[in-house]
Motif scaffolding. Sequence first.
Motif, PDB file in Angstrom:
ATOM      1  N   ALA A   1      10.896  -0.029   2.989  1.00 52.04           N
ATOM      2  CA  ALA A   1      11.446  -1.386   3.046  1.00 52.04           C
ATOM      3  C   ALA A   1      10.510  -2.253   3.866  1.00 52.04           C
ATOM      4  O   ALA A   1       9.959  -1.818   4.879  1.00 52.04           O
ATOM      5  CB  ALA A   1      12.839  -1.367   3.674  1.00 52.04           C
ATOM      6  N   ASP A   2      10.328  -3.509   3.432  1.00 52.62           N
ATOM      7  CA  ASP A   2       9.380  -4.397   4.108  1.00 52.62           C
ATOM      8  C   ASP A   2       9.891  -5.831   4.045  1.00 52.62           C
ATOM      9  O   ASP A   2       9.563  -6.589   3.145  1.00 52.62           O
ATOM     10  CB  ASP A   2       8.001  -4.289   3.456  1.00 52.62           C
ATOM     11  N   ASN A   3      10.745  -6.194   5.017  1.00 57.17           N
ATOM     12  CA  ASN A   3      11.264  -7.566   5.123  1.00 57.17           C
ATOM     13  C   ASN A   3      11.908  -8.059   3.828  1.00 57.17           C
ATOM     14  O   ASN A   3      11.611  -9.141   3.323  1.00 57.17           O
ATOM     15  CB  ASN A   3      10.145  -8.532   5.540  1.00 57.17           C
ATOM     16  N   GLY A   4      12.785  -7.239   3.278  1.00 54.17           N
ATOM     17  CA  GLY A   4      13.512  -7.631   2.079  1.00 54.17           C
ATOM     18  C   GLY A   4      12.811  -7.268   0.791  1.00 54.17           C
ATOM     19  O   GLY A   4      13.394  -7.390  -0.288  1.00 54.17           O
ATOM     20  N   THR A   5      11.563  -6.850   0.877  1.00 44.90           N
ATOM     21  CA  THR A   5      10.835  -6.376  -0.290  1.00 44.90           C
ATOM     22  C   THR A   5      10.627  -4.871  -0.157  1.00 44.90           C
ATOM     23  O   THR A   5      11.055  -4.258   0.812  1.00 44.90           O
ATOM     24  CB  THR A   5       9.473  -7.082  -0.416  1.00 44.90           C
ATOM     25  N   VAL A   6       9.984  -4.283  -1.145  1.00 49.26           N
ATOM     26  CA  VAL A   6       9.703  -2.848  -1.112  1.00 49.26           C
ATOM     27  C   VAL A   6       8.198  -2.641  -1.271  1.00 49.26           C
ATOM     28  O   VAL A   6       7.571  -3.206  -2.173  1.00 49.26           O
ATOM     29  CB  VAL A   6      10.463  -2.097  -2.227  1.00 49.26           C
ATOM     30  N   LYS A   7       7.629  -1.841  -0.383  1.00 50.08           N
ATOM     31  CA  LYS A   7       6.196  -1.544  -0.432  1.00 50.08           C
ATOM     32  C   LYS A   7       5.978  -0.152  -1.011  1.00 50.08           C
ATOM     33  O   LYS A   7       6.617   0.808  -0.595  1.00 50.08           O
ATOM     34  CB  LYS A   7       5.583  -1.630   0.962  1.00 50.08           C
ATOM     35  N   LEU A   8       5.074  -0.067  -1.977  1.00 49.02           N
ATOM     36  CA  LEU A   8       4.692   1.204  -2.581  1.00 49.02           C
ATOM     37  C   LEU A   8       3.291   1.549  -2.089  1.00 49.02           C
ATOM     38  O   LEU A   8       2.328   0.833  -2.378  1.00 49.02           O
ATOM     39  CB  LEU A   8       4.729   1.091  -4.105  1.00 49.02           C
ATOM     40  N   THR A   9       3.186   2.637  -1.335  1.00 44.63           N
ATOM     41  CA  THR A   9       1.913   3.034  -0.743  1.00 44.63           C
ATOM     42  C   THR A   9       1.470   4.377  -1.308  1.00 44.63           C
ATOM     43  O   THR A   9       2.194   5.370  -1.169  1.00 44.63           O
ATOM     44  CB  THR A   9       2.023   3.156   0.793  1.00 44.63           C
ATOM     45  N   PRO A  10       0.319   4.458  -1.963  1.00 43.38           N
ATOM     46  CA  PRO A  10      -0.175   5.756  -2.440  1.00 43.38           C
ATOM     47  C   PRO A  10      -0.397   6.718  -1.282  1.00 43.38           C
ATOM     48  O   PRO A  10      -0.871   6.324  -0.211  1.00 43.38           O
ATOM     49  CB  PRO A  10      -1.494   5.397  -3.129  1.00 43.38           C
ATOM     50  N   VAL A  11      -0.044   7.972  -1.477  1.00 41.06           N
ATOM     51  CA  VAL A  11      -0.230   8.986  -0.436  1.00 41.06           C
ATOM     52  C   VAL A  11      -1.709   9.200  -0.165  1.00 41.06           C
ATOM     53  O   VAL A  11      -2.137   9.297   0.989  1.00 41.06           O
ATOM     54  CB  VAL A  11       0.453  10.308  -0.853  1.00 41.06           C
ATOM     55  N   GLU A  12      -2.510   9.288  -1.221  1.00 48.06           N
ATOM     56  CA  GLU A  12      -3.960   9.432  -1.063  1.00 48.06           C
ATOM     57  C   GLU A  12      -4.572   8.040  -0.958  1.00 48.06           C
ATOM     58  O   GLU A  12      -4.463   7.232  -1.867  1.00 48.06           O
ATOM     59  CB  GLU A  12      -4.565  10.181  -2.261  1.00 48.06           C
ATOM     60  N   GLN A  13      -5.222   7.780   0.178  1.00 49.07           N
ATOM     61  CA  GLN A  13      -5.856   6.496   0.405  1.00 49.07           C
ATOM     62  C   GLN A  13      -7.375   6.648   0.350  1.00 49.07           C
ATOM     63  O   GLN A  13      -7.912   7.682   0.729  1.00 49.07           O
ATOM     64  CB  GLN A  13      -5.436   5.936   1.762  1.00 49.07           C
ATOM     65  N   TYR A  14      -8.056   5.609  -0.129  1.00 51.13           N
ATOM     66  CA  TYR A  14      -9.507   5.649  -0.143  1.00 51.13           C
ATOM     67  C   TYR A  14     -10.018   5.629   1.284  1.00 51.13           C
ATOM     68  O   TYR A  14      -9.516   4.891   2.129  1.00 51.13           O
ATOM     69  CB  TYR A  14     -10.065   4.460  -0.935  1.00 51.13           C
ATOM     70  N   ASP A  15     -11.000   6.457   1.584  1.00 47.96           N
ATOM     71  CA  ASP A  15     -11.451   6.675   2.956  1.00 47.96           C
ATOM     72  C   ASP A  15     -11.848   5.368   3.636  1.00 47.96           C
ATOM     73  O   ASP A  15     -12.687   4.624   3.144  1.00 47.96           O
ATOM     74  CB  ASP A  15     -12.647   7.634   2.962  1.00 47.96           C
ATOM     75  N   GLY A  16     -11.204   5.096   4.781  1.00 50.01           N
ATOM     76  CA  GLY A  16     -11.525   3.912   5.568  1.00 50.01           C
ATOM     77  C   GLY A  16     -10.732   2.680   5.196  1.00 50.01           C
ATOM     78  O   GLY A  16     -10.840   1.652   5.867  1.00 50.01           O
ATOM     79  N   PHE A  17      -9.935   2.748   4.117  1.00 43.00           N
ATOM     80  CA  PHE A  17      -9.172   1.586   3.679  1.00 43.00           C
ATOM     81  C   PHE A  17      -7.721   1.976   3.396  1.00 43.00           C
ATOM     82  O   PHE A  17      -7.419   3.114   3.049  1.00 43.00           O
ATOM     83  CB  PHE A  17      -9.774   0.979   2.399  1.00 43.00           C
TER      84      PHE A  17
END
Length: 277
Positions: free
Chosen positions: A163-179
């Motif tokens: 949850a993110d201030n009334g919206t929903v954030k989808l975050t990939p588990v695998e992130q590109y290195d450094g970002f």
Amino acid sequence: MKAIKALVLLMSVAMAMIGTSCSSSRQAVNNGQTPSGIDSKIGEYAQYATWKTLVSKGKVTLTAGAGKTVSSSMQMKMIAGRSISISVRPLLGIEMARLYIANDEIIILDRYHKVYVREKASVLTSGVPVDINTLQDILLGRPHILGKGTFTAALAGDVVLTADNGTVKLTPVEQYDGFNYAYVFNTDRNLERLDVSPAGGESIYSANYSNVETTLAGKVATEVDVTTKLNGTDIALGLSLKTLTWNNDISDDIEIPADYQEATGSSIIKALGGTVR
């Protein structure tokens, strides 16, 4: 020619930021923030379908810093997983320039000056490899999981919802290195924003989406605004898509006229203050 150079530069920055392979990755941290009940509805955020081709008319707008804004009518063609073609048509539907991306190659035709650029796409992205599927998803407002493809319910285990201030954030588990990169959905479960930032830093690249339509390819944003910085200068690309036509048989090859002179991608990027490896 300046408008065409600016278009190529911004598309190149987009590809350099997130159109990369996942050969180097790290785990995203959940920190126990996923509210009860959100994960069970993850399929409601995967409203995207496969497609074969797209033809769309519309408008492209480019802005660099506080300087001049350039706007033109355009036609965009895509063949899924193969090519993107943006034909710039500022007057009476006459093509003055075209940007064509296929596989790992970029071709730019400047019909007014009768010159062309034909380069490996990595030349225009400081050596970063290009992923056509990723770039197509970015331009259409479809969440893309690097190394996996367009987000579907089958990829539920590869993302975290918060949850993110009334919206929903989808975050990939695998992130590109450094970002870090993540997608934000509004209360209608339409994609609203893509953010890319250095780990622990502020956003350096974002794409804002609006006027989402349900199409044969699932949900597609018909208004796209991409913003980033290059050497401290704010750069923005706006796409407004109209009359989307899906899955017809189309030809999207490009032919370079015999009387056109060749320029180089390196010279274009250097002239714009970019870097080339």
